[in-house]
Design an enzyme around this catalytic site. Structure first.
Site, PDB file in Angstrom:
ATOM      1  N   ARG A 297       0.823  -1.217   0.000  1.00  0.00           N
ATOM      2  CA  ARG A 297       0.000   0.000   0.000  1.00  0.00           C
ATOM      3  C   ARG A 297       0.858   1.269   0.000  1.00  0.00           C
ATOM      4  O   ARG A 297       0.363   2.366  -0.191  1.00  0.00           O
ATOM      5  CB  ARG A 297      -0.967  -0.012   1.199  1.00  0.00           C
TER       6      ARG A 297
ATOM      7  N   LYS B 258      -9.638   8.199 -18.533  1.00  0.00           N
ATOM      8  CA  LYS B 258     -10.089   8.769 -19.799  1.00  0.00           C
ATOM      9  C   LYS B 258      -8.952   8.743 -20.834  1.00  0.00           C
ATOM     10  O   LYS B 258      -8.589   7.684 -21.295  1.00  0.00           O
ATOM     11  CB  LYS B 258     -10.629  10.173 -19.560  1.00  0.00           C
TER      12      LYS B 258
HETATM   13  C1  LIG Z   1     -14.308  10.967 -15.137  1.00  0.00           C
HETATM   14  C2  LIG Z   1     -13.895  12.261 -14.580  1.00  0.00           C
HETATM   15  C3  LIG Z   1     -13.532  12.392 -13.227  1.00  0.00           C
HETATM   16  C4  LIG Z   1     -13.595  11.225 -12.254  1.00  0.00           C
HETATM   17  O1  LIG Z   1     -12.660  10.236 -12.566  1.00  0.00           O
HETATM   18  P1  LIG Z   1     -12.897   8.656 -12.296  1.00  0.00           P
HETATM   19  O2  LIG Z   1     -11.648   8.059 -12.838  1.00  0.00           O
HETATM   20  O3  LIG Z   1     -14.139   8.258 -13.019  1.00  0.00           O
HETATM   21  O4  LIG Z   1     -13.032   8.484 -10.820  1.00  0.00           O
HETATM   22  C5  LIG Z   1     -13.117  13.641 -12.781  1.00  0.00           C
HETATM   23  N1  LIG Z   1     -13.097  14.717 -13.617  1.00  0.00           N
HETATM   24  C6  LIG Z   1     -13.451  14.627 -14.907  1.00  0.00           C
HETATM   25  C7  LIG Z   1     -13.405  15.849 -15.761  1.00  0.00           C
HETATM   26  C8  LIG Z   1     -13.869  13.411 -15.431  1.00  0.00           C
HETATM   27  O5  LIG Z   1     -14.254  13.349 -16.717  1.00  0.00           O
END
Ligand SMILES: *Cc1c(COP(=O)(O)O)cnc(C)c1O
Length: 402
Positions: free
Chosen positions: A69, A215
């Site tokens: 961790r 993303k």
């Molecule tokens: C998806 C997203 C998040 C959150 O991220 P996760 O990986 O889904 O927890 C935060 N900010 C933006 C702009 C996003 O598109």
């Protein structure tokens, strides 16, 4: 971290020069950072390390990893790459939201925070939830209104900017905001939509940059991970965030780290292609009778165009369109076959969704708004699929669209 050129390692295995990151451009860093030292017969890629614990030592100051961790070579490799791209030092987390929580943990009870009027739903919900428990004062502001952002940030403990915003695509003038934010205000930028290839918020004075690595950095819709980046010299904040990660346990998985680093290798080519596709589609959609407003900073008439042209290296591959109403939007996303009806963004596949299908989405987002994450397919296949699905829809104006 750059390993200096050397002739051999301690075992006498010949090693080869490694590149000096300071001299490299983003496209090259995306490929070169986060690799093991170049030693003959060593793997080119950092192998995934599956480890709950590590062999320790009594030697004082050895800095051993200790426990699964606390650290992992797979995280470190991915962090080296993200840090190099943003021009700072990165920490990875189990998700973008885990990274967001680590940032919000920096706020003492009774703090004040400025949030974008439109921003990622999860962040807005997390702040609202903490606000009641920890007595936070929350103000919202249009990130495109630079003077309003600076005024709201005055005396606030934290300014949180997302740009371009999700899903309304407002663009913030980060250098101007950075120049105007003073004193003790912690300036945080969610750079998920732009990626470090289009803007590097640390160079505009941001103290912390956040990524949902889920993303664009991952890019293949197969991993959930988050990252924070702080300036290299800010050891204090780096340690505070690292401690939060250790104690909250929101650590990235080994496999996720490996996949995200693998994704980063092709970030530049993916983004260039997806962005070129988005530019073509935005122009065509803006001409289509069934489509009302197209929100894409690359369009000359978009309210964010001027600022984006000045502060971003490109307009990205996300756009939003407005159709007449809920029924039209649902008909479009259901009729397409190349486009995928799914939430999330930044992957190789073109994806879209009606944002108001989420109960928590702000009422300022129009019912008929569809957020589109343009992928890397052939643009004519994407357009044919959209055009076919749009054909059955009523014209925007006569259908009562506003
Ligand atoms: C998806 C997203 C998040 C959150 O991220 P996760 O990986 O889904 O927890 C935060 N900010 C933006 C702009 C996003 O598109």
């Amino acid at each position: 971290m750059t390993s200096p050129p050397s002739q051999s390692d301690s075992t006498g295995t010949p090693s080869l020069p490694s590149p000096a990151f300071e001299t490299l451009r983003a496209e090259t860093l995306a490929v070169a950072a986060g690799r093991p030292p170049r030693v003959v017969d060593a793997p080119l890629n950092t192998p995934p390390t599956f480890a709950a614990t590590y062999v320790g030592t009594h030697q004082p100051g050895s800095g051993d990893l200790g426990y699964g961790r606390y650290g992992n070579p797979s995280w470190s490799a991915t962090e080296e790459a993200i840090g190099a791209l943003e021009g700072g030092r990165a920490l990875t987390y189990s998700s973008g939201m885990a990274a967001a929580h680590a940032v919000l943990e920096l706020l003492p009870v009774g703090s004040s925070i400025v949030l974008p009027a439109n921003c990622y739903l999860g962040v807005a919900a997390a702040v609202a939830e903490r606000a009641s428990r920890y007595g936070l004062t929350v103000r919202t502001v249009d990130v495109a209104d630079t003077a309003a952002v600076i005024a709201a940030a005055r005396g606030a403990d934290m300014l949180w900017v997302e740009t371009p915003t999700n899903p309304t695509m407002e663009v913030a003038d980060l250098p101007a905001i950075g120049a105007g934010v003073t004193g003790e205000t912690l300036f945080v930028v969610d750079n998920t939509f732009a990626t470090p290839l289009l803007q590097q918020p640390l160079s505009s004075g941001a103290h912390i940059v956040l990524h949902s690595a889920t993303k664009f950095l991952s890019g293949h819709s197969d991993a959930v991970m988050g990252a924070l980046v702080v300036p290299r010299h800010d050891t204090t904040r780096y340690q505070a965030l690292e401690t939060t990660r250790k104690l909250h346990g929101a650590i990235p998985g080994t496999m996720e780290s490996y996949l995200v680093l693998r994704g980063i290798r092709t970030l530049a080519v993916r983004l260039v292609k997806a962005q070129a596709n988005a530019a073509v589609l935005a122009e065509r959609l803006a001409e289509h009778p069934a489509v009302g407003r197209v929100r894409y900073p690359g369009l000359a008439h978009d309210p964010g165009h001027q600022v984006a042209s000045k502060v971003m290296a490109g307009f990205g591959s996300l756009l939003s369109i407005e159709l007449a109403d809920t029924a039209s939007a649902e008909a479009l996303v259901s009729a397409a076959s190349v486009w995928v009806f799914a939430t999330s963004l930044g992957g190789v596949d073109s994806m879209f969704e009606r944002r108001r299908r989420w109960a928590g989405e702000l009422s300022s987002v129009p019912d008929g708004l569809i957020r589109m994450s343009v992928g890397i397919e052939h643009v004519e296949d994407l357009w044919a699929d959209l055009e076919h699905a749009l054909r059955s829809l009523p014209p925007y104006s006569t259908a009562g669209g506003q």
